[in-house]
Enzyme design. Sequence first.
Site, PDB file in Angstrom:
ATOM      1  N   SER A 406       0.827  -1.212   0.000  1.00 20.96           N
ATOM      2  CA  SER A 406       0.000   0.000   0.000  1.00 20.96           C
ATOM      3  C   SER A 406       0.859   1.259   0.000  1.00 20.96           C
ATOM      4  CB  SER A 406      -0.870   0.051   1.251  1.00 20.96           C
ATOM      5  OG  SER A 406      -1.622  -1.106   1.390  1.00 20.96           O
ATOM      6  N   HIS A 427      -1.051  -2.450  -7.280  1.00 19.20           N
ATOM      7  CA  HIS A 427      -1.773  -2.123  -6.055  1.00 19.20           C
ATOM      8  C   HIS A 427      -3.273  -2.266  -6.269  1.00 19.20           C
ATOM      9  CE1 HIS A 427      -3.009   1.024  -2.872  1.00 19.20           C
ATOM     10  NE2 HIS A 427      -2.894  -0.149  -2.317  1.00 19.20           N
ATOM     11  N   GLU A 439      -3.713   0.269  -9.347  1.00 16.27           N
ATOM     12  CA  GLU A 439      -2.597   1.196  -9.585  1.00 16.27           C
ATOM     13  C   GLU A 439      -1.410   0.381 -10.069  1.00 16.27           C
ATOM     14  OE1 GLU A 439      -2.376   5.056  -6.776  1.00 16.27           O
ATOM     15  OE2 GLU A 439      -2.577   3.200  -5.669  1.00 16.27           O
ATOM     16  N   ASN A 477      -3.370   6.451  -2.031  1.00 10.27           N
ATOM     17  CA  ASN A 477      -3.188   6.476  -0.577  1.00 10.27           C
ATOM     18  C   ASN A 477      -2.432   7.714  -0.116  1.00 10.27           C
ATOM     19  OD1 ASN A 477      -4.663   4.209  -0.077  1.00 10.27           O
ATOM     20  ND2 ASN A 477      -2.925   2.826   0.094  1.00 10.27           N
TER      21      ASN A 477
HETATM   22  P1  NAI Z   1      -3.530  -9.951   5.672  1.00  5.63           P
HETATM   23  O1  NAI Z   1      -2.894  -9.868   7.017  1.00  5.63           O
HETATM   24  O2  NAI Z   1      -4.992 -10.166   5.579  1.00  5.63           O
HETATM   25  O3  NAI Z   1      -2.837 -11.107   4.836  1.00  5.63           O
HETATM   26  C1  NAI Z   1      -1.447 -11.324   4.770  1.00  5.63           C
HETATM   27  C2  NAI Z   1      -1.260 -12.803   4.481  1.00  5.63           C
HETATM   28  O4  NAI Z   1       0.099 -13.018   4.141  1.00  5.63           O
HETATM   29  C3  NAI Z   1      -1.568 -13.698   5.669  1.00  5.63           C
HETATM   30  O5  NAI Z   1      -2.498 -14.676   5.252  1.00  5.63           O
HETATM   31  C4  NAI Z   1      -0.227 -14.300   6.034  1.00  5.63           C
HETATM   32  O6  NAI Z   1      -0.339 -15.643   6.486  1.00  5.63           O
HETATM   33  C5  NAI Z   1       0.502 -14.226   4.724  1.00  5.63           C
HETATM   34  N1  NAI Z   1       1.956 -14.137   4.866  1.00  5.63           N
HETATM   35  C6  NAI Z   1       2.653 -13.351   5.704  1.00  5.63           C
HETATM   36  N2  NAI Z   1       3.975 -13.555   5.526  1.00  5.63           N
HETATM   37  C7  NAI Z   1       4.101 -14.492   4.561  1.00  5.63           C
HETATM   38  C8  NAI Z   1       5.198 -15.115   3.945  1.00  5.63           C
HETATM   39  N3  NAI Z   1       6.436 -14.807   4.293  1.00  5.63           N
HETATM   40  N4  NAI Z   1       4.951 -16.034   3.010  1.00  5.63           N
HETATM   41  C9  NAI Z   1       3.696 -16.356   2.623  1.00  5.63           C
HETATM   42  N5  NAI Z   1       2.613 -15.784   3.197  1.00  5.63           N
HETATM   43  C10 NAI Z   1       2.821 -14.868   4.149  1.00  5.63           C
HETATM   44  O7  NAI Z   1      -3.075  -8.626   4.929  1.00  5.63           O
HETATM   45  P2  NAI Z   1      -3.788  -7.921   3.684  1.00  5.63           P
HETATM   46  O8  NAI Z   1      -4.753  -6.921   4.174  1.00  5.63           O
HETATM   47  O9  NAI Z   1      -4.197  -8.954   2.731  1.00  5.63           O
HETATM   48  O10 NAI Z   1      -2.569  -7.083   3.086  1.00  5.63           O
HETATM   49  C11 NAI Z   1      -1.543  -7.681   2.322  1.00  5.63           C
HETATM   50  C12 NAI Z   1      -0.773  -6.619   1.589  1.00  5.63           C
HETATM   51  O11 NAI Z   1      -1.656  -5.907   0.747  1.00  5.63           O
HETATM   52  C13 NAI Z   1      -0.121  -5.580   2.466  1.00  5.63           C
HETATM   53  O12 NAI Z   1       1.081  -5.169   1.870  1.00  5.63           O
HETATM   54  C14 NAI Z   1      -1.127  -4.435   2.451  1.00  5.63           C
HETATM   55  O13 NAI Z   1      -0.542  -3.186   2.717  1.00  5.63           O
HETATM   56  C15 NAI Z   1      -1.608  -4.515   1.031  1.00  5.63           C
HETATM   57  N6  NAI Z   1      -2.921  -3.947   0.778  1.00  5.63           N
HETATM   58  C16 NAI Z   1      -3.942  -4.086   1.670  1.00  5.63           C
HETATM   59  C17 NAI Z   1      -5.194  -3.553   1.395  1.00  5.63           C
HETATM   60  C18 NAI Z   1      -6.345  -3.746   2.333  1.00  5.63           C
HETATM   61  O14 NAI Z   1      -7.353  -3.046   2.163  1.00  5.63           O
HETATM   62  N7  NAI Z   1      -6.279  -4.645   3.271  1.00  5.63           N
HETATM   63  C19 NAI Z   1      -5.446  -2.814   0.145  1.00  5.63           C
HETATM   64  C20 NAI Z   1      -4.328  -2.804  -0.754  1.00  5.63           C
HETATM   65  C21 NAI Z   1      -3.111  -3.316  -0.421  1.00  5.63           C
END
Ligand code: NAI
Length: 697
Positions: A406, A427, A439, A477
């Site tokens: 993000s 993104h 994005e 963002n």
């Molecule tokens: P989340 O916490 O829901 O999911 C992250 C997932 O990655 C978890 O299932 C975890 O088990 C897995 N994970 C962590 N480390 C890992 C690794 N080393 N190898 C494999 N899997 C691993 O987080 P979310 O919300 O899905 O965010 C993920 C990314 O997307 C972040 O960079 C966030 O900033 C970005 N993002 C989030 C948005 C949102 O609205 N939640 C919108 C756009 C981007």
Amino acid sequence: MSDKIAYARHGDVAVLTVKNPPVNALSQAVRQGLWDGMDRAEADAGVRAVVIVGEGRAFFAGADITEFGKPLVEPNLPALINRIEASPLIVVASMHGVSLGGGLEVALGCHYRIAVPSARVGLPEVHLGLIPGAGGTQRLPRLTGVEAGLDVMTTGRHVGASEAHDLGIIDVLQDGDPAENGLAYAQKLLDESAPRRAVSEMDPPAPVDWDAAFEATLARSKGQISPAWCVRAVQASVEKPFAEGLKAERQIFFDLMQTDQREGMIHAFFSERAVGNLPELKGVAAREFDHIGVIGGGTMGAGIATAALLSGLRVTLLEMSAEAGEAARSRIAANLAGSLKRGKISPAQHDQILGETLSVVTGYDALAGADLVIEAVFEDMDVKKVVFAELDRVCKPGAILASNTSYLDIDAIAATTSRPGDVLGLHFFSPAHVMKLLEVVVGALTAPDVAATGFALGKRLGKVSVRAGVCDGFIGNRILSTYRIAADHMILDGASPYEIDAALEAFGFAMGPFAVADLAGLDIGYAVRKRKRMEGLDPRARDAAYADKLCEDGHFGQKTGKGYYDYAAGSKARVPNPDVMPLIEAERAAQGLKPRAFGSEEIVRRYMAAMVNEAAKVVGEGIARRPLDVDMTLLFGYGFPRYRGGPLKWADMVGLDALLADIKGYAEEDPYFWEPAPLLKDLVATGRTFDDLNKEG
Ligand code: NAI
Ligand code: 3HC
């Protein structure tokens, strides 16, 4: 005769073929050509019927939108349609592809309508801030009745041929070549001595409760006015003689043509199409992709995987453990169940996706054959660096490595690999299989064909893709962070989150910023605030820490049941959380601030000024290439009202000089936050608008 219309004689039938690619918009040359074609058919001895048919993709996509806002050039469309309808010859419309807006209105002016089963019709003028302006509101209800007619024109939806046939809009459905179908149908009508049949001469439909219909439509349209005005035009079709009804319709059409809503929506129409057309990527071929890797199957990873699977791409998703992998698979299954329920995929497709097309793994070697990998692990640079080192180790040469981060620095991520040219940001927005915005974040070293592949992926997934450069938060963002700070400043100075949400929802946002924060999760903003404090806040920056306490107490918004609002009664029942105002009051007291009242106008003005000022910085620094890129980002990712065109189109319409004067006024209280954007000052000084920059390309 205009070269846009070909005239051909087949026995006693004349065929007028429209040739105005790509979609046969009814430009002046087409209107004139049709007029002349009708004159010629009527003067052509022995011609008893005329067929109007489109060449290429469509019958007609409607009036030529590029002519809107310019002086009218004769013949105008309503006059042409009346002229077609008044012809003593039998006139048949043979429809294929789309017949939209003025295109359907031309068909309604013909005496009979035949269409291929794949044809679609509609009156989408409301999506341009207008109502049908060439008889659509007068003729359509005479065929369908008021209720169905209003449904078609207030939603602007595309109606399939079969439904249009059931509604009485199309007389005959016939597979095959539209020109041949039209000719055969006209011949049959002549053989049967079918009468000339003018819709305008049909009885008007039964009336409804017009005021109730107007109010209900207005309430449904979230601030947009044109759908409700369809009701008044249809009312005229029932209450007035046809010619008078047509005049009433035309008057409403012209009144709406003068509105900012019309200007905003037409800006959105063209910008949505221009946004993916980047001069720098002209002629750059995208790399092939079929097999997508996704790292992390949380909220975003599961959504991204779902979007790819729904577009027919093969997906390998990697999670940290078998257990986490199962959780990711369940998230994807839940998303797909929704698509199945809405009829977007068949049961067979659903089973095939879950059984074969998706694989969930825990080892990187399974990604060796992936064409493009999207990382969506925790928002933590150290974790991401480890992931990219692994990808660099296993992925084949030429594979594209993308991050869904993000805020984090794509160039820093790219630098950890041996192939920075293959790295970019992709993104997505949550939920990633629903939200339209993507994005495409192009780093300093990203290769042009890698950027082009980002756009190609966006197109494949049905997204609106916007090019962004690297900075904290990219386009969306970064601007969001700034207008959120403006909102927090207003809170410190006396406004409540609920007043701010209400003012912005009245402005047209789908949700106010505090309701959005509750939906996205308050932990996201909390993490950003903590990171920025760690990096060291500028001593001149005002800080607002009242929301941290909510997070420290475990309240992250909707997902924990409480945030700015209390969701005990469901996610839609937004009851203010009674713990919030005391936290705000305590912070005001601690900072020695005396609260004052804010009206909704001031709230909107400050919030929008902050948004526009930051957006101007984003454009000025080249993070967004054009103002329209910012507009589309806010429209498709942040709930900005489409009928206002986008923040920079809005700024043009309210006047850049007035906005700059506001910003300078606010800067007297807080010169650090309200530093005017150099680009905004430059535009005001040179008397130009943001839209002028769009036109410069
Ligand atoms: P989340 O916490 O829901 O999911 C992250 C997932 O990655 C978890 O299932 C975890 O088990 C897995 N994970 C962590 N480390 C890992 C690794 N080393 N190898 C494999 N899997 C691993 O987080 P979310 O919300 O899905 O965010 C993920 C990314 O997307 C972040 O960079 C966030 O900033 C970005 N993002 C989030 C948005 C949102 O609205 N939640 C919108 C756009 C981007
Ligand atoms: N006028 C001028 N240009 C038009 C146009 C129109 N009505 N409709 C489409 N175009 C242009 C697009 O801008 C695009 O140009 P570009 O290639 O330079 O970017 C090109 O035609 C192809 O359009 P799309 O990329 O959108 O092609 P799609 O196949 O995805 O979609 C479509 C085709 C469904 C026809 C879609 O373009 C569309 O919805 N067009 C608008 C239809 C519409 O709103 N009609 C009503 C007009 S208002 C009216 O008729 C008023 C009357 O009541 C008086």
